[in-house]
Write a protein that holds these residues in place. Structure first.
Motif, PDB file in Angstrom:
ATOM      1  N   VAL A  36       0.860  -1.179   0.000  1.00 15.14           N
ATOM      2  CA  VAL A  36       0.000   0.000   0.000  1.00 15.14           C
ATOM      3  C   VAL A  36       0.900   1.234   0.000  1.00 15.14           C
ATOM      4  CG1 VAL A  36      -1.693   1.325   1.306  1.00 15.14           C
ATOM      5  CG2 VAL A  36      -1.854  -1.182   1.209  1.00 15.14           C
ATOM      6  N   LEU A  37       0.827   2.012  -1.064  1.00 13.97           N
ATOM      7  CA  LEU A  37       1.600   3.255  -1.128  1.00 13.97           C
ATOM      8  C   LEU A  37       0.719   4.365  -0.572  1.00 13.97           C
ATOM      9  CD1 LEU A  37       3.138   2.795  -4.697  1.00 13.97           C
ATOM     10  CD2 LEU A  37       4.198   2.300  -2.482  1.00 13.97           C
ATOM     11  N   ALA A  38       0.681   4.411   0.750  1.00 11.80           N
ATOM     12  CA  ALA A  38      -0.277   5.298   1.425  1.00 11.80           C
ATOM     13  C   ALA A  38       0.037   6.761   1.143  1.00 11.80           C
ATOM     14  CB  ALA A  38      -0.242   5.039   2.931  1.00 11.80           C
ATOM     15  N   GLU A  39      -1.026   7.523   0.896  1.00 10.51           N
ATOM     16  CA  GLU A  39      -0.865   8.960   0.700  1.00 10.51           C
ATOM     17  C   GLU A  39      -1.567   9.759   1.781  1.00 10.51           C
ATOM     18  OE1 GLU A  39      -1.969   9.884  -3.343  1.00 10.51           O
ATOM     19  OE2 GLU A  39      -0.258   8.745  -4.154  1.00 10.51           O
ATOM     20  N   SER A  40      -2.220   9.069   2.689  1.00 13.99           N
ATOM     21  CA  SER A  40      -2.965   9.774   3.744  1.00 13.99           C
ATOM     22  C   SER A  40      -3.162   8.841   4.929  1.00 13.99           C
ATOM     23  CB  SER A  40      -4.340  10.200   3.223  1.00 13.99           C
ATOM     24  OG  SER A  40      -5.119   9.035   2.994  1.00 13.99           O
ATOM     25  N   THR A  41      -3.559   9.454   6.032  1.00 13.42           N
ATOM     26  CA  THR A  41      -3.907   8.681   7.218  1.00 13.42           C
ATOM     27  C   THR A  41      -5.049   7.713   6.896  1.00 13.42           C
ATOM     28  OG1 THR A  41      -3.243  10.529   8.605  1.00 13.42           O
ATOM     29  CG2 THR A  41      -4.672   8.887   9.629  1.00 13.42           C
ATOM     30  N   ALA A  42      -5.984   8.178   6.095  1.00 11.96           N
ATOM     31  CA  ALA A  42      -7.126   7.325   5.737  1.00 11.96           C
ATOM     32  C   ALA A  42      -6.668   6.082   4.976  1.00 11.96           C
ATOM     33  CB  ALA A  42      -8.133   8.119   4.901  1.00 11.96           C
ATOM     34  N   ASP A  43      -5.668   6.231   4.107  1.00 10.13           N
ATOM     35  CA  ASP A  43      -5.131   5.059   3.395  1.00 10.13           C
ATOM     36  C   ASP A  43      -4.552   4.047   4.383  1.00 10.13           C
ATOM     37  OD1 ASP A  43      -5.752   6.240   0.983  1.00 10.13           O
ATOM     38  OD2 ASP A  43      -3.666   6.704   0.430  1.00 10.13           O
ATOM     39  N   VAL A  44      -3.758   4.547   5.324  1.00 10.39           N
ATOM     40  CA  VAL A  44      -3.145   3.648   6.307  1.00 10.39           C
ATOM     41  C   VAL A  44      -4.236   2.965   7.122  1.00 10.39           C
ATOM     42  CG1 VAL A  44      -1.648   3.492   8.333  1.00 10.39           C
ATOM     43  CG2 VAL A  44      -1.022   5.013   6.430  1.00 10.39           C
ATOM     44  N   SER A  45      -5.230   3.730   7.502  1.00 13.05           N
ATOM     45  CA  SER A  45      -6.324   3.188   8.307  1.00 13.05           C
ATOM     46  C   SER A  45      -7.071   2.094   7.544  1.00 13.05           C
ATOM     47  CB  SER A  45      -7.271   4.323   8.698  1.00 13.05           C
ATOM     48  OG  SER A  45      -8.377   3.812   9.397  1.00 13.05           O
ATOM     49  N   ALA A  46      -7.357   2.357   6.269  1.00 14.41           N
ATOM     50  CA  ALA A  46      -8.069   1.354   5.463  1.00 14.41           C
ATOM     51  C   ALA A  46      -7.240   0.079   5.339  1.00 14.41           C
ATOM     52  CB  ALA A  46      -8.386   1.930   4.083  1.00 14.41           C
ATOM     53  N   ALA A  47      -5.940   0.251   5.134  1.00 12.01           N
ATOM     54  CA  ALA A  47      -5.075  -0.920   4.960  1.00 12.01           C
ATOM     55  C   ALA A  47      -5.026  -1.758   6.233  1.00 12.01           C
ATOM     56  CB  ALA A  47      -3.668  -0.458   4.569  1.00 12.01           C
ATOM     57  N   LEU A  48      -4.855  -1.096   7.382  1.00 10.92           N
ATOM     58  CA  LEU A  48      -4.743  -1.863   8.628  1.00 10.92           C
ATOM     59  C   LEU A  48      -6.076  -2.505   9.004  1.00 10.92           C
ATOM     60  CD1 LEU A  48      -2.288   0.088  10.945  1.00 10.92           C
ATOM     61  CD2 LEU A  48      -1.832  -1.479   9.058  1.00 10.92           C
ATOM     62  N   ALA A  49      -7.173  -1.782   8.800  1.00 11.61           N
ATOM     63  CA  ALA A  49      -8.478  -2.357   9.136  1.00 11.61           C
ATOM     64  C   ALA A  49      -8.697  -3.637   8.318  1.00 11.61           C
ATOM     65  CB  ALA A  49      -9.590  -1.345   8.861  1.00 11.61           C
ATOM     66  N   TRP A  50      -8.311  -3.584   7.059  1.00 16.03           N
ATOM     67  CA  TRP A  50      -8.447  -4.765   6.201  1.00 16.03           C
ATOM     68  C   TRP A  50      -7.551  -5.900   6.693  1.00 16.03           C
ATOM     69  CZ3 TRP A  50      -5.109  -7.601   3.168  1.00 16.03           C
ATOM     70  CH2 TRP A  50      -5.699  -8.496   2.273  1.00 16.03           C
ATOM     71  N   ALA A  51      -6.288  -5.593   6.944  1.00 16.42           N
ATOM     72  CA  ALA A  51      -5.336  -6.616   7.394  1.00 16.42           C
ATOM     73  C   ALA A  51      -5.784  -7.227   8.720  1.00 16.42           C
ATOM     74  CB  ALA A  51      -3.940  -6.007   7.535  1.00 16.42           C
ATOM     75  N   ASP A  52      -6.323  -6.395   9.598  1.00 18.59           N
ATOM     76  CA  ASP A  52      -6.751  -6.886  10.910  1.00 18.59           C
ATOM     77  C   ASP A  52      -7.933  -7.847  10.745  1.00 18.59           C
ATOM     78  OD1 ASP A  52      -6.308  -6.736  13.762  1.00 18.59           O
ATOM     79  OD2 ASP A  52      -8.226  -5.694  13.908  1.00 18.59           O
ATOM     80  N   ARG A  53      -8.834  -7.497   9.833  1.00 24.79           N
ATOM     81  CA  ARG A  53     -10.016  -8.335   9.636  1.00 24.79           C
ATOM     82  C   ARG A  53      -9.619  -9.719   9.108  1.00 24.79           C
ATOM     83  NH1 ARG A  53     -12.935  -5.523   5.812  1.00 24.79           N
ATOM     84  NH2 ARG A  53     -12.787  -3.869   7.374  1.00 24.79           N
ATOM     85  N   PHE A  54      -8.624  -9.730   8.210  1.00 26.76           N
ATOM     86  CA  PHE A  54      -8.245 -10.996   7.580  1.00 26.76           C
ATOM     87  C   PHE A  54      -7.001 -11.634   8.190  1.00 26.76           C
ATOM     88  CE2 PHE A  54     -10.912  -8.889   4.447  1.00 26.76           C
ATOM     89  CZ  PHE A  54     -11.785  -9.916   4.115  1.00 26.76           C
TER      90      PHE A  54
END
Lengths: 442, 442
Positions: A36-54
């Protein structure tokens, strides 16, 4: 996650590869699922929420200059890179604070501060490549620590994304703040295991007046150089930089990039003084060195001496030498640790070169050994002995590089079982599914 | 527990009473079951293991000088006092470290260090009464923070007894140490909620050369004094102390203990400079103050001016004034916060006196109000408004006193819900039965 991230979710193996490892000797763990080439806090948040779920393992990456394996990708894992979050959001001159995104190159922040007569004190040798976020995540050290402390001393507040994607702010913009636990300090140096830093408010300092001086003092005896460092640190002068290179280190640096330095029989101290009285301070230091055994000193208005010191890592890399340590000792133990390293070197029949952030007792010793399984095993045995010696002298297994995966086996040498349990309990409390940089750092 | 502690377990109500409360305005919660007058780490461990097994609430106490209610006894609870653990175990001059038990009086440690040409930087106004352990547990501030930082900046390593009685060591004797999470910083300022500090290794500094100077600058306008502080902090001089007393504060102090100070129309800055150039620095500061509106300045070789400042708390106590705040603001916001406090004072029709550790933006404003339920309610409303103003200006609800029980309702004003959750998760992980200073600090 793909809908949230769009093209910032990268799965092309060729594009992924550069994000899969750091600058350490750690062995690749395999190909990650995506970056994930994050460009914002929201990107990081989306990535971690997804990783945590799976339950997907996540590695976090700034510039990948780490030396402890902390940013190595996991096989089938997700890499969260913040190297595109490069905005300097604010420089508050009156309060000497800067607010930045984590991917800002450390030297760029420093340069931006200097346009306002301020500077960013942390100065890791990698400052021109490494990121502020990475420096904070590893609590990086560097050359100016003897005067200004480590990265954590410069961090005032953070924005952090937790393992489950929630966003939290820590700290304050004030110099004093005693509201709840010091979560800022908990995240500084946590090596990506507790959360991803997405914004940092850091403390700047005013550029000292006058022009700096660099100094050099060469010693026939390494132990005398160690004694001189202890004396300098306990004197009234306050060098901004106080580094040591032993004889072999100077040889290695000179053969990599000749600059006319003569390798001393023992060691060379190099350093810098600042302020209106920089010249007087440098003279005081070199006089003290001559009293304590130096046979050759020099004061200069250029920083060529420090540039030579900064070439140590590239020079070692060019020789293929990568088995080294990052131990620290109380500064009064420097002479003793140098004596011990010489003994260990002789016992193992291996040449050891040492550079040190001497003013704060932090040593990087590197073992000359063939790049074969046998050679690496032999070199590791030398480093283990040096590490045990540092601990015996009241020291630490890591002064500034961190634990990552490379030093994890040494953790129990320094921390008692209860402290190890407490670290684990904190990790489990903040990352119950164990997705963030698992099995590293603690 | 009785067999382990013998006479150090005290149940006589008359002997218990002095250990039941601190110096705050907090209301007594009731009589504790017993006090443990711990003389060793083993005593503390035995006490906590017992309390944990039986679910008994524990308060922890040094000298009881806290101002936030953190050390108030629980009804039917256990008080663990460390005031008998007063040994200075080691002063390591070459490494500038001291190792002490938690009950050492802060000024005693400082005096012991000075016999070696060193000093202990933290300098809370209570230093002659408060303990090092209490200072660490609350991350105490004080007069020298503008130059030397807060207590946490002086703590290198700790021994801590956890809620279940297990003993743990944190930190290192080295200047740099990046091994696992920074548990030292987690425990500093945790106000007795995570463990009991039973030993501390702290950093000393060399006594500056020369003789110090104190200075005073009186301002007709309070806001101008605030502006002067910002200018001084952003100049090349580095005062060791930089305090502000407003007009009413000076009046209150002078009527408590006359020392010939003339209350200015606005405010008075007092401070101290140290080092060979103390006189020049003091002259630079007073000249800057005159440029920025001061009509009367003074430089002195005695510290009578600082002594007057130190009388602020006793003078307020003597008037029965106890409703005050401990807010902090970024130092550039000082003029604005003073303007706002004047407005709030006028709106509520209440006189407010303010003393400030101005150099680090930490303010103690006290409301003149009758000591009746109605008067206290009115004073609290003034303090709430000042606190909200500080937060609006990027500040903090507590710069140095901590949260304890007194400021707990303000926590959510500053910390976001996720940060509050994380604090709670850490507490639950380390003290699952919730026995250590429950329902306070976080």
């Amino acid at each position: 996650m793909e809908s949230a991230l769009g093209p910032r979710l990268v799965r092309d193996p060729d594009l992924i590869a550069p994000y899969a490892r750091d600058t350490s000797r750690a062995v690749d763990e395999g190909t990650p699922l995506a970056v994930v080439l994050a460009e914002s806090t929201a990107d990081v948040s989306a990535a971690l929420a997804w990783a945590d779920r799976f339950g997907v393992q996540v590695s976090v990456r700034g510039a990948g200059t780490g030396l402890a394996g902390g940013a190595m990708a996991y096989s089938g894992g997700l890499v969260v890179s913040v190297d595109r979050m490069t905005a300097i959001l604010d420089i508050d001159v009156a309060n000497r604070l800067a607010t930045v995104q984590p991917g800002v190159i450390t030297a760029d922040l420093d340069a931006a501060a200097r346009r306002h007569g301020l500077f960013f004190p942390p100065d890791p040798a990698s400052a021109r490549m490494s990121t502020v976020g990475g420096n904070i995540a590893t609590n990086a050290g560097g050359l100016r620590c003897v005067a200004h402390g480590v990265t954590s001393d410069a961090v005032s507040a953070l924005e952090v994304v937790l393992a489950d994607g929630r966003v939290m702010r820590t700290g304050a913009r004030t110099r004093k703040n005693v509201v709840g636990y010091d979560l800022t300090r908990l995240f500084v140096g946590s090596e990506g295991t507790l959360g991803v830093i997405t914004e940092a408010t850091v403390r700047l300092k005013p550029v000292p007046p006058g022009s700096p001086r660099t100094f050099r003092a060469s010693f026939p005896e390494l132990e005398d150089a160690g004694r001189a460092v202890t004396a300098i640190v306990n004197s009234a002068v306050r060098p901004e930089v106080l580094e040591l290179m032993d004889s072999l280190s100077v040889e290695i640096i000179e053969s990599f990039h000749p600059s006319g330095l003569t390798a001393p029989a023992g060691a060379m101290l190099v350093g810098q003084t600042v302020g209106w009285d920089a010249q007087v301070q440098a003279e005081t230091i070199t006089a003290l060195c001559r009293e304590l055994g130096s046979d050759d000193t020099e004061i200069s208005e250029t920083d060529a001496l420090l540039e030579a010191r900064r070439l140590s890592n590239p020079a070692l890399n060019a020789r293929g030498l990568k088995i080294s340590c990052d131990v620290g000792v109380p500064v009064a133990a420097l002479a003793e640790v140098f004596r011990g390293i010489a003994q260990i070197s002789a016992q193992h029949g291996k040449r050891v070169s040492t550079v040190a952030h001497a003013g704060d007792g932090n040593l990087h010793s590197t073992v000359e050994s063939p790049d074969t399984p046998e050679g690496i095993r032999e070199a590791d045995a030398v480093i283990d002995d040096i590490t045990r010696l540092a601990l015996l002298l009241g020291g630490t297994i890591s002064g500034e590089h961190g634990i990552g995966s490379v030093k994890r086996h040494e953790l129990a040498w320094q921390l008692d079982p209860v402290a190890l349990d407490v670290q684990r309990a904190i990790k489990d409390a903040l990352d119950p599914n164990g997705i963030l940089t698992p099995d590293r750092a603690i």
